[in-house]
Design a protein around this motif. Sequence first.
Motif, mmCIF file in Angstrom:
data_model
loop_
_atom_site.group_PDB
_atom_site.id
_atom_site.type_symbol
_atom_site.label_atom_id
_atom_site.label_comp_id
_atom_site.label_asym_id
_atom_site.label_seq_id
_atom_site.Cartn_x
_atom_site.Cartn_y
_atom_site.Cartn_z
ATOM 1 N N LEU A 56 82.820 57.926 40.429
ATOM 2 C CA LEU A 56 83.550 58.889 41.243
ATOM 3 C C LEU A 56 84.802 59.401 40.556
ATOM 4 O O LEU A 56 85.462 58.648 39.832
ATOM 5 C CB LEU A 56 83.967 58.243 42.568
ATOM 6 C CG LEU A 56 82.867 57.625 43.417
ATOM 7 C CD1 LEU A 56 83.465 56.946 44.639
ATOM 8 C CD2 LEU A 56 81.838 58.663 43.811
ATOM 9 N N ALA A 57 85.128 60.649 40.837
ATOM 10 C CA ALA A 57 86.417 61.231 40.493
ATOM 11 C C ALA A 57 87.165 61.374 41.816
ATOM 12 O O ALA A 57 86.659 61.993 42.757
ATOM 13 C CB ALA A 57 86.250 62.581 39.817
ATOM 14 N N GLU A 58 88.355 60.811 41.854
ATOM 15 C CA GLU A 58 89.089 60.766 43.111
ATOM 16 C C GLU A 58 90.509 61.272 42.898
ATOM 17 O O GLU A 58 91.181 60.879 41.944
ATOM 18 C CB GLU A 58 89.103 59.326 43.616
ATOM 19 C CG GLU A 58 89.681 59.106 44.969
ATOM 20 C CD GLU A 58 89.505 57.666 45.414
ATOM 21 O OE1 GLU A 58 89.066 57.481 46.559
ATOM 22 O OE2 GLU A 58 89.817 56.741 44.636
ATOM 23 N N GLU A 59 90.925 62.146 43.766
ATOM 24 C CA GLU A 59 92.320 62.565 43.806
ATOM 25 C C GLU A 59 92.835 62.017 45.131
ATOM 26 O O GLU A 59 92.908 60.812 45.284
ATOM 27 C CB GLU A 59 92.424 64.076 43.627
ATOM 28 C CG GLU A 59 92.043 64.469 42.196
ATOM 29 C CD GLU A 59 91.993 65.959 41.923
ATOM 30 O OE1 GLU A 59 92.070 66.772 42.884
ATOM 31 O OE2 GLU A 59 91.882 66.320 40.743
ATOM 32 N N VAL A 101 87.053 68.236 36.145
ATOM 33 C CA VAL A 101 86.478 67.088 36.849
ATOM 34 C C VAL A 101 85.100 66.752 36.288
ATOM 35 O O VAL A 101 84.802 65.592 35.993
ATOM 36 C CB VAL A 101 86.413 67.340 38.374
ATOM 37 C CG1 VAL A 101 85.716 66.183 39.080
ATOM 38 C CG2 VAL A 101 87.809 67.538 38.942
ATOM 39 N N GLY A 102 84.251 67.752 36.135
ATOM 40 C CA GLY A 102 82.907 67.520 35.598
ATOM 41 C C GLY A 102 82.968 66.937 34.196
ATOM 42 O O GLY A 102 82.245 65.995 33.866
ATOM 43 N N ARG A 103 83.833 67.482 33.365
ATOM 44 C CA ARG A 103 84.003 66.973 31.998
ATOM 45 C C ARG A 103 84.466 65.517 32.033
ATOM 46 O O ARG A 103 83.936 64.674 31.314
ATOM 47 C CB ARG A 103 85.021 67.843 31.252
ATOM 48 C CG ARG A 103 85.368 67.321 29.871
ATOM 49 C CD ARG A 103 86.311 68.267 29.148
ATOM 50 N NE ARG A 103 85.629 69.444 28.660
ATOM 51 C CZ ARG A 103 84.990 69.500 27.492
ATOM 52 N NH1 ARG A 103 84.974 68.468 26.696
ATOM 53 N NH2 ARG A 103 84.380 70.596 27.110
ATOM 54 N N SER A 104 85.432 65.195 32.870
ATOM 55 C CA SER A 104 85.922 63.810 32.974
ATOM 56 C C SER A 104 84.825 62.872 33.447
ATOM 57 O O SER A 104 84.702 61.744 32.952
ATOM 58 C CB SER A 104 87.118 63.736 33.925
ATOM 59 O OG SER A 104 88.223 64.426 33.396
ATOM 60 N N GLU A 108 83.217 59.782 31.347
ATOM 61 C CA GLU A 108 83.128 58.436 31.935
ATOM 62 C C GLU A 108 81.689 57.932 31.882
ATOM 63 O O GLU A 108 81.436 56.752 31.624
ATOM 64 C CB GLU A 108 83.649 58.452 33.376
ATOM 65 C CG GLU A 108 83.717 57.106 34.034
ATOM 66 C CD GLU A 108 84.776 56.177 33.447
ATOM 67 O OE1 GLU A 108 84.782 54.995 33.841
ATOM 68 O OE2 GLU A 108 85.594 56.599 32.596
ATOM 69 N N ALA A 109 80.731 58.817 32.112
ATOM 70 C CA ALA A 109 79.315 58.443 32.000
ATOM 71 C C ALA A 109 78.997 57.988 30.582
ATOM 72 O O ALA A 109 78.263 57.021 30.376
ATOM 73 C CB ALA A 109 78.422 59.622 32.405
ATOM 74 N N GLU A 110 79.555 58.673 29.597
ATOM 75 C CA GLU A 110 79.337 58.290 28.196
ATOM 76 C C GLU A 110 79.953 56.921 27.896
ATOM 77 O O GLU A 110 79.348 56.106 27.198
ATOM 78 C CB GLU A 110 79.902 59.364 27.269
ATOM 79 C CG GLU A 110 79.114 60.653 27.333
ATOM 80 C CD GLU A 110 79.795 61.819 26.634
ATOM 81 O OE1 GLU A 110 80.808 61.598 25.913
ATOM 82 O OE2 GLU A 110 79.323 62.949 26.810
ATOM 83 N N ARG A 111 81.148 56.664 28.440
ATOM 84 C CA ARG A 111 81.764 55.337 28.252
ATOM 85 C C ARG A 111 80.902 54.255 28.914
ATOM 86 O O ARG A 111 80.697 53.181 28.362
ATOM 87 C CB ARG A 111 83.187 55.322 28.818
ATOM 88 C CG ARG A 111 84.195 56.048 27.944
ATOM 89 C CD ARG A 111 85.627 55.852 28.431
ATOM 90 N NE ARG A 111 85.929 56.579 29.642
ATOM 91 C CZ ARG A 111 86.327 57.849 29.694
ATOM 92 N NH1 ARG A 111 86.469 58.549 28.571
ATOM 93 N NH2 ARG A 111 86.584 58.426 30.845
ATOM 94 N N TRP A 112 80.400 54.570 30.114
ATOM 95 C CA TRP A 112 79.525 53.645 30.842
ATOM 96 C C TRP A 112 78.301 53.329 29.988
ATOM 97 O O TRP A 112 77.907 52.175 29.844
ATOM 98 C CB TRP A 112 79.135 54.288 32.178
ATOM 99 C CG TRP A 112 78.356 53.447 33.124
ATOM 100 C CD1 TRP A 112 78.857 52.675 34.139
ATOM 101 C CD2 TRP A 112 76.927 53.295 33.195
ATOM 102 N NE1 TRP A 112 77.828 52.061 34.817
ATOM 103 C CE2 TRP A 112 76.643 52.421 34.251
ATOM 104 C CE3 TRP A 112 75.873 53.814 32.447
ATOM 105 C CZ2 TRP A 112 75.338 52.059 34.605
ATOM 106 C CZ3 TRP A 112 74.574 53.451 32.785
ATOM 107 C CH2 TRP A 112 74.316 52.585 33.854
#
Length: 152
Positions: A56-59, A101-104, A108-112
């Motif tokens: 998730l991306a959360e603000e 947001v999509g890029r982040s 994060e998916a790549e780090r995962w």
Amino acid sequence: MKLRRAVREDIEEIKALYHILFHEMAALQPEYFQETAQDVGFLEKAIESEEADILLAEEEEIVGFVYVHQQATPPFGCFVPHVYTYVMDIAVLPSAQGNGVGRSLMEEAERWAKARGSDYVELDVLSHNGRAIAMYEGLGYEECKKTMRKRV
């Protein structure tokens, strides 16, 4: 923006994002996609899985998610064996689009994926979704196959 793994308490907000995603897919290819509600059991299984996560991306609220699933190539002799991460779905609130947001989420998916020993990340994107294609290409993704269809 905070990035984190989804928990069961996030399901309603994730369902709302899926509603947006399914609406956009239906607008791009109405002959193949329709709006519907995402199944709660599907989301619960993804959250509890050892091979998958919803990131998730959360603000102040959840503004986007990416659903990742680790997989292996089929056990056929023609395939070079690989473990890879498949990006099943990604969605960002319309009000948050264009803000990275999509890029982040993809980073994060790549780090995962890397943390789990995946050899690569793979995804599918609708051919009419130029904005998403541009983002993926900007992140270094390349076309590796085409799905073709003919109505009969």
